[in-house]
Design a protein around this motif. Sequence first.
Motif, short mmCIF file in Angstrom:
data_model
loop_
_atom_site.label_atom_id
_atom_site.label_comp_id
_atom_site.label_asym_id
_atom_site.label_seq_id
_atom_site.Cartn_x
_atom_site.Cartn_y
_atom_site.Cartn_z
N LEU A 289 14.40 7.27 2.77
CA LEU A 289 13.83 6.87 1.45
C LEU A 289 12.56 5.97 1.72
CD1 LEU A 289 17.01 5.59 -0.18
CD2 LEU A 289 15.84 7.71 -0.66
N PRO A 290 11.48 6.20 0.91
CA PRO A 290 10.18 5.54 1.35
C PRO A 290 10.50 3.87 1.15
CG PRO A 290 10.16 6.55 -1.13
CD PRO A 290 11.64 6.94 -0.34
N GLY A 291 10.05 3.25 1.97
CA GLY A 291 10.10 1.71 2.08
C GLY A 291 9.08 1.08 1.36
N LEU A 292 9.19 -0.24 1.02
CA LEU A 292 8.12 -1.10 0.58
C LEU A 292 7.05 -1.24 1.54
CD1 LEU A 292 7.44 -2.66 -2.01
CD2 LEU A 292 8.38 -4.74 -0.76
N ALA A 293 5.97 -1.35 1.17
CA ALA A 293 4.78 -1.39 2.23
C ALA A 293 4.39 -2.82 2.31
CB ALA A 293 3.38 -0.85 1.36
N GLY A 294 4.54 -3.37 3.85
CA GLY A 294 4.46 -4.60 4.02
C GLY A 294 5.84 -5.44 4.41
N TRP A 295 6.96 -4.57 3.94
CA TRP A 295 8.27 -5.22 4.06
C TRP A 295 8.66 -5.41 5.67
CZ3 TRP A 295 11.51 -8.32 1.77
CH2 TRP A 295 12.83 -8.31 2.28
N GLN A 296 8.89 -6.66 5.92
CA GLN A 296 8.80 -7.13 7.52
C GLN A 296 10.08 -6.44 7.93
OE1 GLN A 296 9.00 -11.26 7.72
NE2 GLN A 296 10.61 -11.77 6.19
N LEU A 297 11.20 -6.16 7.36
CA LEU A 297 12.40 -5.86 7.89
C LEU A 297 12.47 -4.13 8.04
CD1 LEU A 297 15.08 -7.90 6.13
CD2 LEU A 297 14.06 -8.41 8.42
N GLU A 298 11.42 -3.58 7.45
CA GLU A 298 11.26 -2.08 7.64
C GLU A 298 11.66 -1.61 8.90
OE1 GLU A 298 11.42 1.71 5.90
OE2 GLU A 298 11.68 0.00 5.04
N ALA A 299 10.66 -1.99 9.92
CA ALA A 299 11.02 -1.24 11.28
C ALA A 299 12.36 -1.98 11.99
CB ALA A 299 9.58 -1.96 11.93
N PRO A 300 12.58 -2.98 11.90
CA PRO A 300 14.06 -3.56 12.55
C PRO A 300 15.03 -2.64 11.86
CG PRO A 300 12.52 -5.58 11.98
CD PRO A 300 11.92 -4.42 11.42
N TYR A 301 15.00 -2.51 10.49
CA TYR A 301 15.92 -1.57 9.86
C TYR A 301 16.20 -0.49 10.51
CZ TYR A 301 18.79 0.77 6.21
OH TYR A 301 19.60 1.57 5.76
N GLU A 302 15.03 0.37 10.67
CA GLU A 302 15.04 1.71 10.97
C GLU A 302 15.40 1.82 12.59
OE1 GLU A 302 14.01 4.50 9.63
OE2 GLU A 302 13.25 3.49 8.00
N LYS A 303 14.98 0.79 13.23
CA LYS A 303 15.65 0.77 14.85
C LYS A 303 17.11 0.59 14.71
CE LYS A 303 11.15 -0.87 16.93
NZ LYS A 303 10.83 -2.25 17.68
N VAL A 304 17.61 -0.36 14.20
CA VAL A 304 19.10 -0.61 14.04
C VAL A 304 20.02 0.57 13.47
CG1 VAL A 304 20.76 -1.87 12.70
CG2 VAL A 304 18.96 -3.08 13.52
#
Length: 292
Positions: free
Chosen positions: A167-182
């Motif tokens: 799903l497309p994430g919110l631009a600039g959302w700081q938890l996007e990258a950590p969420y993807e890794k988890v």
Amino acid sequence: MVGYREGDNHKYKLLGFEKSKSLAVIMIVSTGKVIKVKLADLLKSEVVDDLSKMEVKEIYKKFYSGGGALTVYDVNDRHERSWMTYVVLNLVLFALYVFTNVAAAKLVHIEALDVVVTPGVFLYPLTFLVVDMLNEFYGLRLARKAIHFAFASNAFILVLLGFSSWLPGLAGWQLEAPYEKVINHVLSALVASSISFLFSEYVNSYLLSRIKELTNSRFLFLRVLLSTCFAVVIDSFLFCFIAFYGSLTNDEILKIVYVKIAIKMCFAVFNVFPAYAARSLFRRYVVEAQPA
């Protein structure tokens, strides 16, 4: 006079009666296989000697009424309390299974032992206890249905988590990258746990059922210990090498495997005590509480 035993059914269990026919539906406890026997033949067989007092009473009632009399098996839908217990055990198995999978995203370093484990290693052995209780109370067939339910639920969560990462994430959302890794790590853990869970729990349930049959339902501690120990070794090796292969060296993976086996073996010994307690509670609040 036909004899019977009080308490647990050792070999056979009455499930109900075939409608419009003089047939009793009997489950073989050790395998979960369901058979249908004519009431007249059942009363002459050794099967009835293994049934409880209540079950024998209901068989006689149905036989002498020509199938017309209502029994507790007709009125109470095969004992609601017993099946609610089965549902609760299924949900406990599912909850423990999902928690250990999600918690696999965190590695715990125990400095005193200089080892690394996942949080689930401390709770996952309880899944073997739950499967042991399902096997003990409901037979191999229904225990494996619970395993299939947990496995299918895990696969469904796997699909949903995989879809969420697309799903497309919110631009600039700081938890996007950590969420993807988890999520990526959890997905690998879910795949690994699905394979290890299915194989280990199948071995656990089969050995428990087989040992129960060989020992004539005696020595609960023996079947809990032996079945769990074999399952623990299979689960630990499969899970660790599938989940961590490529991200850790073989020596590091083996160290985790050995630690997981050691911890789970301790739980295997500990599981004997709640196993006896659970069987006692099941007899008191489910078996003896069934209407006579």
